[in-house]
Scaffold this motif. Structure first.
Motif, PDB file in Angstrom:
ATOM      1  N   GLN A  91     -26.971  -1.690 -19.930  1.00  0.00           N
ATOM      2  CA  GLN A  91     -26.250  -2.966 -19.932  1.00  0.00           C
ATOM      3  C   GLN A  91     -26.292  -3.622 -21.306  1.00  0.00           C
ATOM      4  O   GLN A  91     -25.277  -4.125 -21.791  1.00  0.00           O
ATOM      5  CB  GLN A  91     -26.813  -3.895 -18.854  1.00  0.00           C
ATOM      6  N   GLU A  92     -27.442  -3.621 -21.949  1.00  0.00           N
ATOM      7  CA  GLU A  92     -27.512  -4.215 -23.289  1.00  0.00           C
ATOM      8  C   GLU A  92     -26.715  -3.389 -24.282  1.00  0.00           C
ATOM      9  O   GLU A  92     -26.057  -3.933 -25.176  1.00  0.00           O
ATOM     10  CB  GLU A  92     -28.950  -4.350 -23.762  1.00  0.00           C
ATOM     11  N   GLN A  95     -23.180  -4.430 -23.923  1.00  0.00           N
ATOM     12  CA  GLN A  95     -23.000  -5.779 -24.455  1.00  0.00           C
ATOM     13  C   GLN A  95     -22.878  -5.722 -25.969  1.00  0.00           C
ATOM     14  O   GLN A  95     -21.984  -6.362 -26.560  1.00  0.00           O
ATOM     15  CB  GLN A  95     -24.180  -6.667 -24.058  1.00  0.00           C
ATOM     16  N   PRO A 143     -23.489  -7.126 -11.299  1.00  0.00           N
ATOM     17  CA  PRO A 143     -24.157  -7.742 -12.454  1.00  0.00           C
ATOM     18  C   PRO A 143     -23.657  -7.193 -13.788  1.00  0.00           C
ATOM     19  O   PRO A 143     -23.572  -7.934 -14.772  1.00  0.00           O
ATOM     20  CB  PRO A 143     -25.637  -7.403 -12.221  1.00  0.00           C
ATOM     21  N   PHE A 144     -23.305  -5.914 -13.826  1.00  0.00           N
ATOM     22  CA  PHE A 144     -22.784  -5.312 -15.057  1.00  0.00           C
ATOM     23  C   PHE A 144     -21.416  -5.895 -15.406  1.00  0.00           C
ATOM     24  O   PHE A 144     -21.166  -6.275 -16.557  1.00  0.00           O
ATOM     25  CB  PHE A 144     -22.701  -3.801 -14.894  1.00  0.00           C
ATOM     26  N   ASN A 146     -20.194  -8.767 -14.467  1.00  0.00           N
ATOM     27  CA  ASN A 146     -20.377 -10.169 -14.860  1.00  0.00           C
ATOM     28  C   ASN A 146     -20.936 -10.288 -16.276  1.00  0.00           C
ATOM     29  O   ASN A 146     -20.489 -11.135 -17.057  1.00  0.00           O
ATOM     30  CB  ASN A 146     -21.322 -10.868 -13.874  1.00  0.00           C
ATOM     31  N   ARG A 147     -21.883  -9.439 -16.616  1.00  0.00           N
ATOM     32  CA  ARG A 147     -22.479  -9.518 -17.955  1.00  0.00           C
ATOM     33  C   ARG A 147     -21.446  -9.192 -19.028  1.00  0.00           C
ATOM     34  O   ARG A 147     -21.378  -9.868 -20.067  1.00  0.00           O
ATOM     35  CB  ARG A 147     -23.666  -8.575 -18.066  1.00  0.00           C
ATOM     36  N   GLN A 150     -18.986 -12.193 -19.137  1.00  0.00           N
ATOM     37  CA  GLN A 150     -19.587 -13.368 -19.764  1.00  0.00           C
ATOM     38  C   GLN A 150     -19.747 -13.159 -21.265  1.00  0.00           C
ATOM     39  O   GLN A 150     -19.584 -14.099 -22.048  1.00  0.00           O
ATOM     40  CB  GLN A 150     -20.927 -13.661 -19.087  1.00  0.00           C
ATOM     41  N   THR A 151     -20.054 -11.940 -21.664  1.00  0.00           N
ATOM     42  CA  THR A 151     -20.136 -11.619 -23.091  1.00  0.00           C
ATOM     43  C   THR A 151     -18.770 -11.796 -23.746  1.00  0.00           C
ATOM     44  O   THR A 151     -18.657 -12.401 -24.822  1.00  0.00           O
ATOM     45  CB  THR A 151     -20.635 -10.177 -23.293  1.00  0.00           C
ATOM     46  N   ASP A 181     -18.112 -13.416 -11.139  1.00  0.00           N
ATOM     47  CA  ASP A 181     -18.037 -14.733 -11.772  1.00  0.00           C
ATOM     48  C   ASP A 181     -16.562 -15.107 -11.961  1.00  0.00           C
ATOM     49  O   ASP A 181     -15.892 -14.560 -12.848  1.00  0.00           O
ATOM     50  CB  ASP A 181     -18.753 -14.687 -13.121  1.00  0.00           C
TER      51      ASP A 181
END
Length: 209
Positions: A91-92, A95, A143-144, A146-147, A150-151, A181
Motif C-alpha cells: 500500500q505504501e 502511494q 482500504p487500498f 480509499n488510500r 485519498q492520496t 470514501d
C-alpha cells in the motif's frame, strides 16, 4: 506497449527502494530506455492535446501489479502474491508511486484503477497467503482503494479516483461500496457478470449499486 500499470510510466524514487517486494515483479511493457522514454513522451503529449481541446484527462491503470499471475508458477512468495495488499509494503509502495506519477504528469485530472485485470491481481481469500487467508475482500481491497483515492485527492484537490470493480461477485461489490470514501472515490460500473455490452437499464444489480 500501451501503459497498463503505474510501473510502465514511473519509477519509484531511490529513497523508497526499501518498499520493493522481496522479488522483482515483472511487467509486460518493453523496459528498454527508448521504450520507457517513448511511453512517457506519448503520455505528456496526450495530456497537452486534451488540455488544448478543453477536455478533461483520466489515466487508467491496474494495481497492485502482479503481471504473469499463475497460481502454480507465477508471482507467489510463501503462498501470497508478490505484491500482497496486507504485506506491510504494497500500500505504501503504490502511494509513493502515485505521488511520483502526479509530480511527473501534471495535467491528469482523474485516475481509473482496476484491482483485478490490467495485470492487477489480489491474493485469494481462500488461499494460503498468511496475510489474506480468511479475510473477506472488503477488508483488503477497500482500504487500498480509499488510500489511493485519498492520496490522489491530496495531490489533486479537484481530482477523483474511479474504481472499476471488475472480476468480482455482486455481493462482493455491494459490500465493498459501503466502505468506500464518497468524498474522493467514484465508480466505473457495468453489469457484474460481463462487460459493458451486456449492461441494460433493467439490470437490478447495476441499479442497486
Amino acid at each position: 506497449d500501451e501503459p497498463l500499470t503505474l510501473e510502465d510510466v514511473v519509477a519509484l524514487p531511490v529513497a523508497f527502494a526499501c518498499l520493493q517486494s522481496e522479488r522483482e515483479v515483472p511487467v509486460r511493457s518493453d523496459r528498454s530506455p527508448e521504450a520507457c522514454l517513448r511511453r512517457k513522451t506519448d503520455l505528456r503529449r496526450r495530456i497537452a492535446l486534451c488540455k488544448e481541446a478543453g477536455m478533461g484527462t483520466i489515466f487508467h491503470f491496474g494495481a497492485p501489479n502482479n503481471a504473469f499471475y499463475d497460481p502454480n508458477f507465477g508471482n507467489f512468495i510463501k503462498g501470497q502474491m508478490a505484491r500482497c495488499l496486507l504485506d506491510g509494503k504494497t500500500q505504501e509502495y503504490y502511494q509513493r508511486m502515485l505521488e511520483t506519477f502526479a509530480a511527473e504528469y501534471p495535467g491528469v485530472d482523474d485516475i481509473l484503477m482496476y484491482t483485478y485485470d490490467q495485470d492487477a491481481w489480489l491474493c485469494n481469500e481462500f488461499g494460503t497467503c498468511p496475510h489474506c487467508g480468511g479475510k473477506p475482500l472488503h477488508e483488503r481491497v477497500t482500504p487500498f482503494v480509499n488510500r489511493m483515492a485519498q492520496t490522489w485527492r491530496r495531490l489533486n484537490p479537484r481530482g477523483r479516483l474511479f474504481w472499476e470493480p471488475w472480476e468480482l461477485s455482486a455481493g462482493q461489490v455491494l459490500r465493498c461500496v459501503e466502505d468506500l470514501d464518497p468524498a474522493c472515490v467514484g465508480l466505473s460500473l457495468h453489469t457484474n457478470i460481463a462487460e459493458a455490452q451486456a449492461t441494460v437499464v433493467a439490470d437490478r444489480w447495476f441499479k442497486n449499486t
